[in-house]
Design a protein around this motif. Sequence first.
Motif, PDB file in Angstrom:
ATOM      1  N   THR A 111       0.846  -1.181   0.000  1.00 11.57           N
ATOM      2  CA  THR A 111       0.000   0.000   0.000  1.00 11.57           C
ATOM      3  C   THR A 111       0.888   1.240   0.000  1.00 11.57           C
ATOM      4  O   THR A 111       1.886   1.296   0.721  1.00 11.57           O
ATOM      5  N   GLY A 115      -1.378   6.211   1.933  1.00 10.54           N
ATOM      6  CA  GLY A 115      -2.466   5.937   1.000  1.00 10.54           C
ATOM      7  C   GLY A 115      -2.469   6.835  -0.219  1.00 10.54           C
ATOM      8  O   GLY A 115      -3.448   6.869  -0.975  1.00 10.54           O
ATOM      9  N   THR A 133      -6.693   4.953  -6.131  1.00 13.96           N
ATOM     10  CA  THR A 133      -7.228   5.055  -4.767  1.00 13.96           C
ATOM     11  C   THR A 133      -8.601   4.393  -4.679  1.00 13.96           C
ATOM     12  O   THR A 133      -8.910   3.686  -3.710  1.00 13.96           O
ATOM     13  N   PRO A 137      -8.293   0.531  -2.181  1.00 14.30           N
ATOM     14  CA  PRO A 137      -8.354   1.238  -0.889  1.00 14.30           C
ATOM     15  C   PRO A 137      -7.280   0.743   0.068  1.00 14.30           C
ATOM     16  O   PRO A 137      -6.980  -0.447   0.132  1.00 14.30           O
ATOM     17  N   ALA A 138      -6.684   1.689   0.812  1.00 11.87           N
ATOM     18  CA  ALA A 138      -5.551   1.380   1.701  1.00 11.87           C
ATOM     19  C   ALA A 138      -6.061   0.809   3.021  1.00 11.87           C
ATOM     20  O   ALA A 138      -6.259   1.543   3.992  1.00 11.87           O
ATOM     21  N   THR A 139      -6.250  -0.505   3.048  1.00 10.35           N
ATOM     22  CA  THR A 139      -6.759  -1.151   4.265  1.00 10.35           C
ATOM     23  C   THR A 139      -5.792  -2.174   4.836  1.00 10.35           C
ATOM     24  O   THR A 139      -6.120  -2.861   5.794  1.00 10.35           O
ATOM     25  N   GLY A 140      -4.607  -2.290   4.276  1.00  9.52           N
ATOM     26  CA  GLY A 140      -3.630  -3.257   4.778  1.00  9.52           C
ATOM     27  C   GLY A 140      -2.240  -2.905   4.327  1.00  9.52           C
ATOM     28  O   GLY A 140      -2.021  -1.919   3.618  1.00  9.52           O
ATOM     29  N   ARG A 151     -12.959  -6.770  -5.323  1.00 15.74           N
ATOM     30  CA  ARG A 151     -11.987  -5.774  -4.885  1.00 15.74           C
ATOM     31  C   ARG A 151     -10.583  -6.122  -5.380  1.00 15.74           C
ATOM     32  O   ARG A 151      -9.847  -5.260  -5.865  1.00 15.74           O
TER      33      ARG A 151
END
Length: 442
Positions: A111, A115, A133, A137-140, A151
């Motif tokens: 990531t 983000g 973006t 999405p920056a989730t990890g 996703r």
Amino acid sequence: MNLKRRAVAAAAVLAVASAGLLAVQATAEATQTAPPKRAAACPDLTVSRGWYGENKARLQHLIDAYGHCGDRSHKGGARPVATFDWDNTVIKNDVGDATMFWLLRHGKIRTPQRGDWHTTSRYLTDPAARALTKACPATGTTLPTHRNTARGTACADEILAVYSEGTTTSGEAAFDGFDHRRMEPQYAWLAQLTRGWSTHQVQRFAAAAREENLAAPIGTEQRVGTGEVTGWVRYYDQQRDLIRTLKKAGFDVYVVSASPEPVAEVWARGVGIDARHTIGIRNVTARGKLTAHLKGCGTVADGDDSMITYIDGKRCWINQEVYGVRGAAAEKVQPAAKRQVFAAGDSDTDISFLRDATGLRLVLNRNKNELMCRAYDNGDGRWLINPMFIEPKGEKADPYPCATTGYTDRDGGQGPVRRPDGSVIPDQHDTVFGAPPASATR
């Protein structure tokens, strides 16, 4: 002595003299016509299939002349240098692509910092950053591009489009504002996306991709996201033989690639070229990890990220790393004594360092405009053109647009290809093409 005996003696003397004269003449004629003998220790190219016309013979002559057996050898001085582009020159297909596809399939892209996709390239456009973006999405810590979910595939598709096409999946330009003679931001982006890994880890990823791609049958495709991409790579036997022979003759042989250097190093070992002789895109490191910034060359500072091993950048890196030329001088053509004797390439990205070669320049024909314009124009007689050794392209139907749009300017505009004296190269017809024997494709 009577007259008869004197006549016999005179005839004998005349016969001996005539025989001697004939022997001298025969020796002189043999000296003029017989080719010079080569020492048994002089290395020979051994692979003949796939070479076009007199290309193999001319390469052998260059090796004989500049290698340790030749009258142009640098005995007691600097060794002659040979420089090879890597992708589609020494191998068929692209090891940068192979590595990017592997990273996406195994979820190894991290990531971006904060983000923010702009941190991955100074040339990334706002539309591209927004598309990435949204899709990723920056989730990890790493992105889920390996997952067969909506996703995961959306993220993989967006990254792949930006890398492979230079556009978003919706068709908007992904990069702008760069010098087109020094930088290809799509190539640089792969190196920048290895941020957060160590050099050794990236080499392990490249080695895994190499194993898969060499094992896959020719023509294999692999799925990345929702698309199908190339899934195989092969070394060219002819280039492996050429590199081996050059090294045996005493040449210093370098790979100069627009792939990340840790990736190029892994592949170059397969033709006997070590890390010290492999030059690729170099990341700036911090605390043992690669960053998204790149090493500079010439007047370009580390972290400026505006020059990679691409067109004029390849010249700079060869001058700097091979010949020790620093600063602004590294960006300029050097005197003949500080230039490679031989160079090989397949694309416009190779044009500057090919032109710098003082002996021969080998071009594998992939229908690249500027390169083929210069190679076919062949103003100094040092260009060799060969079809690709595996799956060569057929004849290009239209002439190369040398006189109009064959050259790409620094700002991306197009214009005529010019000779060193400023004259315009006329359009060139494609004449070197066609398939080598089927055995050359395995």
